[in-house]
Design a protein around this motif. Sequence first.
Motif, PDB file in Angstrom:
ATOM      1  N   ARG A   1      35.253  42.521  26.761  1.00 60.52           N
ATOM      2  CA  ARG A   1      36.328  42.733  27.722  1.00 60.52           C
ATOM      3  C   ARG A   1      37.330  41.596  27.558  1.00 60.52           C
ATOM      4  O   ARG A   1      37.000  40.520  27.070  1.00 60.52           O
ATOM      5  CB  ARG A   1      35.803  42.711  29.164  1.00 60.52           C
ATOM      6  N   ALA A   2      38.563  41.837  27.983  1.00 60.16           N
ATOM      7  CA  ALA A   2      39.536  40.758  27.995  1.00 60.16           C
ATOM      8  C   ALA A   2      39.045  39.663  28.927  1.00 60.16           C
ATOM      9  O   ALA A   2      38.407  39.946  29.951  1.00 60.16           O
ATOM     10  CB  ALA A   2      40.886  41.284  28.464  1.00 60.16           C
ATOM     11  N   PRO A   3      39.308  38.403  28.607  1.00 61.15           N
ATOM     12  CA  PRO A   3      38.822  37.312  29.458  1.00 61.15           C
ATOM     13  C   PRO A   3      39.475  37.357  30.834  1.00 61.15           C
ATOM     14  O   PRO A   3      40.647  37.709  30.979  1.00 61.15           O
ATOM     15  CB  PRO A   3      39.226  36.059  28.689  1.00 61.15           C
ATOM     16  N   ARG A   4      38.699  37.020  31.839  1.00 61.61           N
ATOM     17  CA  ARG A   4      39.182  36.953  33.213  1.00 61.61           C
ATOM     18  C   ARG A   4      39.230  35.495  33.655  1.00 61.61           C
ATOM     19  O   ARG A   4      38.463  34.664  33.177  1.00 61.61           O
ATOM     20  CB  ARG A   4      38.258  37.742  34.150  1.00 61.61           C
ATOM     21  N   ALA A   5      40.116  35.189  34.586  1.00 59.74           N
ATOM     22  CA  ALA A   5      40.219  33.823  35.107  1.00 59.74           C
ATOM     23  C   ALA A   5      38.876  33.377  35.667  1.00 59.74           C
ATOM     24  O   ALA A   5      38.111  34.193  36.186  1.00 59.74           O
ATOM     25  CB  ALA A   5      41.290  33.755  36.192  1.00 59.74           C
ATOM     26  N   PRO A   6      38.579  32.102  35.562  1.00 67.33           N
ATOM     27  CA  PRO A   6      37.290  31.633  36.081  1.00 67.33           C
ATOM     28  C   PRO A   6      37.224  31.760  37.594  1.00 67.33           C
ATOM     29  O   PRO A   6      38.259  31.782  38.275  1.00 67.33           O
ATOM     30  CB  PRO A   6      37.255  30.159  35.649  1.00 67.33           C
TER      31      PRO A   6
ATOM     32  N   GLU B   1      42.790  44.888  25.847  1.00 67.83           N
ATOM     33  CA  GLU B   1      41.348  44.988  25.655  1.00 67.83           C
ATOM     34  C   GLU B   1      40.993  45.933  24.510  1.00 67.83           C
ATOM     35  O   GLU B   1      40.090  45.670  23.718  1.00 67.83           O
ATOM     36  CB  GLU B   1      40.719  45.477  26.954  1.00 67.83           C
ATOM     37  N   ASP B   2      41.710  47.034  24.426  1.00 62.90           N
ATOM     38  CA  ASP B   2      41.414  48.029  23.395  1.00 62.90           C
ATOM     39  C   ASP B   2      41.762  47.560  21.996  1.00 62.90           C
ATOM     40  O   ASP B   2      41.355  48.184  21.007  1.00 62.90           O
ATOM     41  CB  ASP B   2      42.159  49.340  23.697  1.00 62.90           C
TER      42      ASP B   2
ATOM     43  N   ASP C   1      27.199  51.142  26.712  1.00 55.60           N
ATOM     44  CA  ASP C   1      26.102  50.497  27.432  1.00 55.60           C
ATOM     45  C   ASP C   1      25.041  49.996  26.460  1.00 55.60           C
ATOM     46  O   ASP C   1      24.482  48.905  26.649  1.00 55.60           O
ATOM     47  CB  ASP C   1      25.475  51.479  28.423  1.00 55.60           C
ATOM     48  N   TRP C   2      24.728  50.782  25.435  1.00 53.14           N
ATOM     49  CA  TRP C   2      23.736  50.357  24.452  1.00 53.14           C
ATOM     50  C   TRP C   2      24.186  49.089  23.734  1.00 53.14           C
ATOM     51  O   TRP C   2      23.392  48.167  23.506  1.00 53.14           O
ATOM     52  CB  TRP C   2      23.472  51.473  23.450  1.00 53.14           C
ATOM     53  N   LEU C   3      25.459  49.051  23.366  1.00 50.95           N
ATOM     54  CA  LEU C   3      25.974  47.866  22.680  1.00 50.95           C
ATOM     55  C   LEU C   3      25.904  46.644  23.589  1.00 50.95           C
ATOM     56  O   LEU C   3      25.502  45.561  23.158  1.00 50.95           O
ATOM     57  CB  LEU C   3      27.413  48.104  22.233  1.00 50.95           C
ATOM     58  N   ARG C   4      26.279  46.811  24.853  1.00 48.11           N
ATOM     59  CA  ARG C   4      26.298  45.660  25.764  1.00 48.11           C
ATOM     60  C   ARG C   4      24.891  45.222  26.169  1.00 48.11           C
ATOM     61  O   ARG C   4      24.685  44.072  26.544  1.00 48.11           O
ATOM     62  CB  ARG C   4      27.137  45.984  27.003  1.00 48.11           C
ATOM     63  N   ALA C   5      23.944  46.125  26.087  1.00 47.01           N
ATOM     64  CA  ALA C   5      22.572  45.769  26.455  1.00 47.01           C
ATOM     65  C   ALA C   5      21.837  45.043  25.332  1.00 47.01           C
ATOM     66  O   ALA C   5      20.840  44.371  25.585  1.00 47.01           O
ATOM     67  CB  ALA C   5      21.802  47.036  26.842  1.00 47.01           C
ATOM     68  N   ALA C   6      22.314  45.188  24.117  1.00 39.17           N
ATOM     69  CA  ALA C   6      21.644  44.539  22.984  1.00 39.17           C
ATOM     70  C   ALA C   6      21.801  43.028  23.076  1.00 39.17           C
ATOM     71  O   ALA C   6      22.838  42.511  23.506  1.00 39.17           O
ATOM     72  CB  ALA C   6      22.224  45.050  21.670  1.00 39.17           C
TER      73      ALA C   6
ATOM     74  N   VAL D   1      29.820  37.893  29.464  1.00 37.68           N
ATOM     75  CA  VAL D   1      28.452  38.373  29.290  1.00 37.68           C
ATOM     76  C   VAL D   1      28.234  39.650  30.097  1.00 37.68           C
ATOM     77  O   VAL D   1      28.994  39.960  31.015  1.00 37.68           O
ATOM     78  CB  VAL D   1      27.430  37.299  29.721  1.00 37.68           C
ATOM     79  N   GLY D   2      27.182  40.378  29.758  1.00 34.81           N
ATOM     80  CA  GLY D   2      26.878  41.622  30.469  1.00 34.81           C
ATOM     81  C   GLY D   2      28.018  42.605  30.345  1.00 34.81           C
ATOM     82  O   GLY D   2      28.492  42.914  29.245  1.00 34.81           O
ATOM     83  N   GLU D   3      28.498  43.097  31.475  1.00 33.27           N
ATOM     84  CA  GLU D   3      29.610  44.045  31.477  1.00 33.27           C
ATOM     85  C   GLU D   3      30.907  43.426  30.968  1.00 33.27           C
ATOM     86  O   GLU D   3      31.835  44.145  30.602  1.00 33.27           O
ATOM     87  CB  GLU D   3      29.811  44.605  32.888  1.00 33.27           C
ATOM     88  N   ALA D   4      30.989  42.087  30.965  1.00 31.03           N
ATOM     89  CA  ALA D   4      32.201  41.413  30.495  1.00 31.03           C
ATOM     90  C   ALA D   4      32.212  41.212  28.990  1.00 31.03           C
ATOM     91  O   ALA D   4      33.214  40.762  28.441  1.00 31.03           O
ATOM     92  CB  ALA D   4      32.359  40.065  31.202  1.00 31.03           C
ATOM     93  N   ARG D   5      31.111  41.525  28.310  1.00 30.67           N
ATOM     94  CA  ARG D   5      31.114  41.449  26.848  1.00 30.67           C
ATOM     95  C   ARG D   5      32.096  42.490  26.315  1.00 30.67           C
ATOM     96  O   ARG D   5      32.105  43.641  26.751  1.00 30.67           O
ATOM     97  CB  ARG D   5      29.707  41.713  26.298  1.00 30.67           C
TER      98      ARG D   5
END
Length: 585
Positions: free
Chosen positions: A76-81, A204-205, A331-336, A70-74
Motif C-alpha cells: 500500500r502507499a505509505p501512510r503518515a505515522p 498505489e496501483d 490476501d494470499w500474497l499479504r498473508a505470506a 505490514v499486514g494489510e498495509a503491505r
Amino acid sequence: MTRRMAQAHRAAARTGAALVLLLVAGCATVAPPRPALQRDTPWGPVIGSDDASATGTWSWKGIPYARAPVGEARWRAPRAPDRWTAARPATAFAPACVQTGRLYGPGLHNRYDETIGTSLGKTVGSEDCLYLNVWTPASPAVKPRPVIVFVHGGSNITGYTADPVYDGAALARHEDAVVVSVSYRLGVFGFLHQARLKTGQREEDSGNFALLDIVKALEFVGASAAAFGGDPQRVTLMGQSAGAVNVYALLTSPMMVARDKPLFHRVIALSGGISAARTLPKGAIAGVQPAALWAARGDALLHELLIAEGRAPDEAGARRLASEAGPAAADWLRAASADTLLGLVRTRLTQRGMAASNPIPDGWVVAEDPIEAIRAGHYVHVPVLAGHTRDETKLFPQLFAMRPDLGGTSGRLLDDAAVFALASRYDPEAAPQTTIEQWVPPAYLPATTPVTGFDARAAELDRLWFTAIRDDVLNALRTQQDAVWAYEFEWDELPAPFDRIFGAAHTFDLPFVFGNFGPSLYSRISFTRANEPGRLALSGAMQNAVGAFARSGNPNHPGLGVAWQGWPRSLRFDADARSAQLLPQ
C-alpha cells in the motif's frame, strides 16, 4: 486597632492571598525542563544524541516517517505515522528493510560486522522499516542550513542506512548542513506490479512503493526541516547507484511535476541513470524495462506462491486459480511471510530471470519514458550534479558472462563469502596477502591486455552501462537547462593488487563524499597510512563541492581552485599519496 490599621491589615491579607494563588498556579503549570536535543516534528517530539565530543554533531536516528507497511498495509502507499505525545528516543538506527543478505550487509545485527558473512542468501531485516536519520552540526543554526537527503543504493533489493559509509556526521559538520538518510522498501516489497493488488488509486496501483516511500520521507523533511535547523527551501535529493535511479525517477515523475511546490530543489545522482532501451546506443543496458515485463514478474511471484503453498499443482493450475480467486489472491500474497516471498525470489524467480527490482514505468509515479519526458520539458526543473567512477564495473565483473563480446564468462573467481572473509580481515599495512590471479580468471589476464584483458572488458561493460545511462540523462537535461554538472572519480591509490582488481570502482567514491574511512566492506583493502594525506584532502574537496551545490545549486566555490564547467565538460577528482588533484576534462 484604628480604622486605618484595620484597612492596612485587610489589604496585606488580600495581597498575600493573591501571591499564594499566583504561586500555586505557577507551580501547577511549570513543565519539566525540555531536553536540549528534543525536536518537535508534526507527528511528535523526538530526543536525539549529543555526539559533539566524538563527531562534532547531534543526531536523531530511527525517526518514523510513515506507518509500518505490514499486514494489510503491505503493498500500500505509505501512510503518515501515528502521532505520539511523549518525547520519543531517537538514538539508534531502526531495522533495515527486509531483504536477502548480500555482501554489502546488513547482516544479523543491522550493522557492519562478521555476521554479514554468515547471513548471505538469508532473509534479514524487517518490514517495519520506514524510518529516517538526521545529523546536524553540534550547534544551533545561525541561519537555516541546507538539507541533504540521501537515498542508498543496492540494486533496489538490498542496502541499509546503518551502513557506516552512509553515516552523515562528517558531511554535516564539514559543510554546516543537515544530512538525512532514508530507508525505503526493497525488492518485491518496494516494486511489485501485480493486478490482484490494484485498488483504483493511481499512486498505489503504480507498484512503485519504494518511490512512494521516498516521497513520504521528503514530505516529512519538508515539514520538519526547520525544527532541526534546516532550510525546507534548499533540499538536495542525493542518491547513489539504485538510489540515483530512484532520484532520477522522481525528477521525471509526472506525479512530482504535478505538485504545487517541489519537495526537492537540487539533485545529486551518483552512478545511475533512468533510460529505456530506445534512447540508448545499440547494445547498451537499459534500467527502465517495459511495464509488461514487471507485470509478468508480479504474476510469476503469485503463481510460484500458490504452487509452494500447495494451492495449485503447477503453473497452469496456478494461472487458473489466480484468475478465479478475485480479492483472495491479494490476501494470499499479504498473508505470506517475508521469508517465504524472498525465498521464492531467491530460487524460483531467479531461475526465471525475474529477480530484479527497479522503477515500473506506470505513466504517473514513473514516466513511461523518462528521457523523452526530460526532452519535452516534463520534469522537475532543478540543478543536477552527476557522479561517475572511472572503473564502475570492476565491482561487477561477474557480468562479463552476459555476452560473448564482454568475454562470455565471469571475471571473478571468488564468491561473496570468500570476498567478505578476505576483505573483512585484510591487513592493508602488511605485504600483499593475495594476488590478482586469485581473483581474476586467466582469460582476462594480464589485466592490461588490449581488448581481452580485465581492464578492457570492464571499460567496455562500463561504456554499455554506466557511461551510456549517464550520458543519456545528462545530454537530455542539457537541452533544457544549463545547470548540469558532472564529476569523474579516479582515485586508485589502493594497495596492490586491489589497485588493479578494483581501482576506482562503483561505490568507491562514497567514503570520500561522506568523509567516512572507518570500518566498512572495502576499507581494509583500500585505506592505508600511506594514502591517508591524499585521500583526506580529496575527501575534503569532494565534500566542499557537495556542500556548495547544496547551498547554491552550483558546485563551484572559491576554494575549488579550478573552474568547474557544465556538462558535457566534467571535473576529475583524484589524488596522489599527498594531495588532491582536481582537473577539468
